[in-house]
Design an enzyme around this catalytic site. Structure first.
Site, PDB file in Angstrom:
ATOM      1  N   LYS A  46      -0.179  14.034  -0.797  1.00  0.00           N
ATOM      2  CA  LYS A  46      -1.356  13.165  -0.831  1.00  0.00           C
ATOM      3  C   LYS A  46      -1.701  12.848   0.623  1.00  0.00           C
ATOM      4  O   LYS A  46      -1.064  12.030   1.270  1.00  0.00           O
ATOM      5  CB  LYS A  46      -1.085  11.883  -1.615  1.00  0.00           C
ATOM      6  CG  LYS A  46      -2.359  11.076  -1.830  1.00  0.00           C
ATOM      7  CD  LYS A  46      -2.146   9.944  -2.796  1.00  0.00           C
ATOM      8  CE  LYS A  46      -3.427   9.250  -3.206  1.00  0.00           C
ATOM      9  NZ  LYS A  46      -4.397   9.014  -2.169  1.00  0.00           N
ATOM     10  N   GLU A  90      -9.447  17.095   2.228  1.00  0.00           N
ATOM     11  CA  GLU A  90      -9.206  15.863   2.976  1.00  0.00           C
ATOM     12  C   GLU A  90      -9.346  16.151   4.465  1.00  0.00           C
ATOM     13  O   GLU A  90      -8.662  17.027   4.995  1.00  0.00           O
ATOM     14  CB  GLU A  90      -7.778  15.384   2.669  1.00  0.00           C
ATOM     15  CG  GLU A  90      -7.531  13.942   2.951  1.00  0.00           C
ATOM     16  CD  GLU A  90      -8.001  13.030   1.806  1.00  0.00           C
ATOM     17  OE1 GLU A  90      -8.616  13.519   0.834  1.00  0.00           O
ATOM     18  OE2 GLU A  90      -7.749  11.817   1.916  1.00  0.00           O
TER      19      GLU A  90
HETATM   20  S1  IVH Z   1      -7.219  15.464  -5.982  1.00  0.00           S
HETATM   21  C1  IVH Z   1      -9.865  13.731  -9.360  1.00  0.00           C
HETATM   22  N1  IVH Z   1      -5.422  16.067  -4.194  1.00  0.00           N
HETATM   23  O1  IVH Z   1      -6.722  10.847  -2.864  1.00  0.00           O
HETATM   24  C2  IVH Z   1      -8.837  13.796  -8.306  1.00  0.00           C
HETATM   25  N2  IVH Z   1      -6.699  14.103  -3.861  1.00  0.00           N
HETATM   26  O2  IVH Z   1      -7.034   8.744  -4.950  1.00  0.00           O
HETATM   27  C3  IVH Z   1      -9.352  14.362  -7.073  1.00  0.00           C
HETATM   28  N3  IVH Z   1      -6.182  12.897  -1.806  1.00  0.00           N
HETATM   29  O3  IVH Z   1     -10.202  10.670  -3.041  1.00  0.00           O
HETATM   30  C4  IVH Z   1      -8.453  14.223  -5.956  1.00  0.00           C
HETATM   31  N4  IVH Z   1      -4.631  14.257  -1.088  1.00  0.00           N
HETATM   32  O4  IVH Z   1      -9.165  11.557  -0.904  1.00  0.00           O
HETATM   33  C5  IVH Z   1      -6.369  15.202  -4.570  1.00  0.00           C
HETATM   34  N5  IVH Z   1      -3.781  16.750  -2.677  1.00  0.00           N
HETATM   35  C6  IVH Z   1      -4.745  15.882  -3.037  1.00  0.00           C
HETATM   36  C7  IVH Z   1      -5.074  14.748  -2.264  1.00  0.00           C
HETATM   37  C8  IVH Z   1      -6.067  13.867  -2.724  1.00  0.00           C
HETATM   38  C9  IVH Z   1      -5.313  13.150  -0.836  1.00  0.00           C
HETATM   39  C10 IVH Z   1      -7.072  11.698  -1.836  1.00  0.00           C
HETATM   40  C11 IVH Z   1      -8.513  12.042  -2.037  1.00  0.00           C
HETATM   41  C12 IVH Z   1      -8.957  11.255  -3.228  1.00  0.00           C
HETATM   42  C13 IVH Z   1      -7.887  10.233  -3.358  1.00  0.00           C
HETATM   43  C14 IVH Z   1      -7.723   9.895  -4.803  1.00  0.00           C
END
Ligand code: IVH
Length: 669
Positions: free
Chosen positions: A116, A174
């Site tokens: 993340k 990101e």
């Molecule tokens: S998937 C519907 N994958 O986390 C889900 N998000 O809380 C779409 N983020 O706004 C997000 N790393 O900015 C996804 N490997 C990752 C991520 C990630 C960081 C952030 C992203 C998103 C937030 C969601």
């Protein structure tokens, strides 16, 4: 007669070729042509685009350098809403998430685990393989169109590589400021007496919203892609889509892993809890996603987030304690900043007694009062910060913190310039901490580097009235020094020798040492190059200052302000009389040609046909400049034999053109 090529055809050809070469270089680490050839092609494309601006292709590699100014970002509607993720801090919740999913599906499920990334979410739209739009998340439904800024991010392909992609698709990722760049930016800010950036995420987000895309280009943002959207979706699984977009030229972090069950997911989480610090970007957890797109569709969404994914967050290192007081610190530029004094508490293995609160606005935003129970967190920040107040525990008789109207050290009324978050004490000549900090800055390593002198000695010298400004240092006598506490003859001699030696420090270091607001070491060097003695700088008009590359209006104004103060002029006279260098040593060389006009070079390694000094002389003779360290702004690295691998790696990482000895000689022929 040689037939002239059709400019459109040539522009298209060059665009395609350069994009392909970039893909090979960044994705596959293959250089199909020499850097010199690459630059020639890029220059040719630039020239053509300048001549025929209407023919510039939307995926032109020249767009990487920025230059577009956007006054107001257009709002755009997201085709696929940008949702957030459900969060959890517990393994139990994760097992529950897995149970829920297996129950809904009626069988075993595969997951993809990813980092993340703690940056800024972005959506990238492609049409016929060409990048057409970059947008921020905004409220999830509508975001800002920041296409010009996103074009400068090298991890975002302007043209997708290959052929097997849908006509229209979106990639989500990101954007981040690499930790190393963040630290460098903050170091520069510190030198310039500016407020530090709180963390890389804020810095990345602020950078993306810059109106001038060339500033964005200079920050070297990165982007990890982690999501693919298209209707219909040609892939069966998320893992397949990650592999495909990587082939197409997107940067996908290799840290993701396919897991057959929740135990494997937990193993991944445990492994990366320690390893996450190896990454170039801060991460705050792991995202767990159901791998099959069909199952994702089946599970669907709640109002805010998908049911097929969850974020496991590593416990933020935080602690609860009491705010015992606020101390106001006066820096060398007179900026007054609040520091929270805490009841000592253990946080991330160290006892914390102080936390940063940034400025007066932050006190208001948090609604902070003395005696409050507060949460302190240690994230990517340098010192811990107060993130929230527990209002339930607020004592009934608590009083709001009143920001001082007068300097806590000298009592002078504080001033706050419009648009500035900080208050300043204007009493430059009489405010003790300000003067001491100025003296400390002057003697510091990057400025005059005066050996034998340290902050404690400076404090004593000031307290005893022996030194009130930097010029006084050069009037110190052996007898005066001996009157200091714990000062022996040997130390006194060391200090005098250190002061004597500092007279050899070059002009640019003296200039930096003066501590002019916003003039850090890089700016000082620039100024010393352009205005080769202090009189020239002193007499430089505002317009002449802003005409210098990288000197903006704010720096120019600050320099004008500094030299319009007669006390500063007198100080400079005294420094000059003491024998400090106030002009550049190197006189402007006779220029043989302007073939390298304005280009910067780093020389590394040993060369076949000439010495390093000769090479250096050739660069200068042809209008180029030799610099000592590799930065994003560098144009060329001239690489000889036995050059250090670290330098090479850094240059490659920053996409700097690397020249062999032969290629360099060709350039000046
Ligand atoms: S998937 C519907 N994958 O986390 C889900 N998000 O809380 C779409 N983020 O706004 C997000 N790393 O900015 C996804 N490997 C990752 C991520 C990630 C960081 C952030 C992203 C998103 C937030 C969601």
């Amino acid at each position: 007669m040689a037939s002239e090529k059709d400019p459109l055809a040539e522009i298209q050809e060059l665009t395609e070729r350069l994009n392909y070469l970039n893909f090979q270089y960044y994705q596959n680490s293959i250089s199909d042509v020499s850097d010199f050839e690459f630059d020639k092609m890029l220059e040719r494309l630039q020239a053509l685009e300048e001549q025929y601006p209407e023919l510039r292709q939307p995926n032109s590699p020249t767009l990487r350098v920025g230059g577009t100014i956007t006054k107001n970002f257009k709002t755009v509607q997201h085709k696929y809403p940008m949702l957030s993720l459900g969060n959890t801090y517990s393994e139990e919740d994760l097992r529950e998430f897995d149970n829920r999913i297996r129950k809904a599906i009626g069988g075993e499920v595969e997951y993809v685990c990813e980092q993340k990334f703690d940056g800024v979410a972005i959506s990238l739209t492609y049409e016929n393989g060409c990048f057409v739009q970059g947008a921020t998340r905004g409220d999830g439904t509508r975001g800002d169109d920041i296409t010009a800024n996103v074009r400068t991010i090298r991890d975002v392909p302007l043209q997708v590589h290959g052929k097997d992609f849908p006509a229209t698709f979106e990639v989500r990722g990101e954007v981040f400021l690499p930790l190393a760049v963040f630290e460098q930016l903050n170091q520069e800010r510190e030198e310039e007496g500016e407020q530090l950036l709180a963390n890389p995420r804020n810095a990345a987000s602020g950078t993306l919203k810059q109106q001038d895309s060339s500033i964005v280009a200079s920050r070297r943002l990165g982007c990890f892609s982690y999501g693919f959207y298209s209707t219909p979706n040609p892939f069966e699984t998320h893992a397949q889509s990650l592999e495909a977009i990587k082939q197409w030229g997107f940067k996908v972090s290799d840290t993701w892993r396919l897991c057959g069950n929740i135990d494997e997911v937990l193993a991944y989480i445990h492994e990366w809890e320690k390893r996450r610090f190896e990454l170039p970007i801060a991460t705050d957890g792991v995202v767990v996603k159901v791998n099959s797109f069909a199952l994702q569709d089946e599970l669907g969404f709640t109002a805010k987030s998908p049911r097929w994914a969850i974020a496991y967050k590593y416990p933020a290192e935080s602690a609860t304690t009491k705010l015992q007081g606020i101390q106001y610190q006066v820096g060398r530029t007179g900026a007054v900043t609040p520091v929270a004094l805490l009841q000592p508490v253990l946080l991330a293995g160290t006892v914390v007694k102080r936390a940063s609160v940034h400025n007066a606005n932050e006190i208001k935003r948090l609604d902070l009062r003395l005696g409050d129970t507060v949460l302190v967190e240690k994230g990517g920040e340098i010192i811990p910060k107060i993130t929230s107040v527990n209002f339930e525990k607020r004592p009934a008789d608590s009083e709001p913190i009143l920001y001082p109207t007068h300097c806590p050290a000298c009592g002078t009324e504080l001033v706050r310039a419009e648009g500035e978050a900080n208050y300043y004490c204007p009493n430059e000549k009489g405010c003790a901490p300000q003067i001491q900090a100025k003296l400390e800055h002057f003697i510091s390593r990057k400025a005059m580097n005066i050996e034998g002198l340290g902050p404690e000695t400076i404090e004593q010298l000031y307290r005893l009235g022996l030194v009130k400004d930097v010029a006084d240092l050069y009037d110190l006598t052996f007898e005066q020094l001996l009157t200091l506490e714990r000062m022996g003859e040997k130390s006194a001699n060391n200090i005098l020798a250190g002061l004597e030696k500092s007279k050899e420090a070059p002009y640019e270091r003296v200039l930096f040492g003066l501590g002019i607001r916003y003039v850090g070491s890089t700016v000082a060097r620039k100024l010393a190059e352009q205005f080769t003695d202090i009189e020239a700088l002193q007499g430089a008009l505002y317009e002449e200052l802003v005409a210098v590359n990288e000197i903006g209006t704010r720096i120019a104004q600050s320099i004008r302000d500094y030299f319009s103060n007669p006390e500063h002029l007198e100080l400079i006279q005294r420094l000059k009389a003491a024998g400090l260098k106030l002009k550049s040593e190197v006189t402007a060389p006779v220029v043989e040609s302007d073939k390298l006009g304005g280009k910067t070079f780093v020389i590394s390694g040993v060369f076949q046909t000439m010495s390093r000094e000769e090479l250096q002389r050739l660069i200068v003779l042809h209008g180029g400049k030799v610099v000592s360290s590799i930065s994003g702004k560098l144009n060329f690295l001239v690489a000889g034999d036995k050059m250090g691998p670290a330098k090479l790696e850094k240059a490659n990482k920053l996409g700097i053109a690397i020249l062999s000895e032969d290629e360099f000689l060709q350039m000046i022929q």
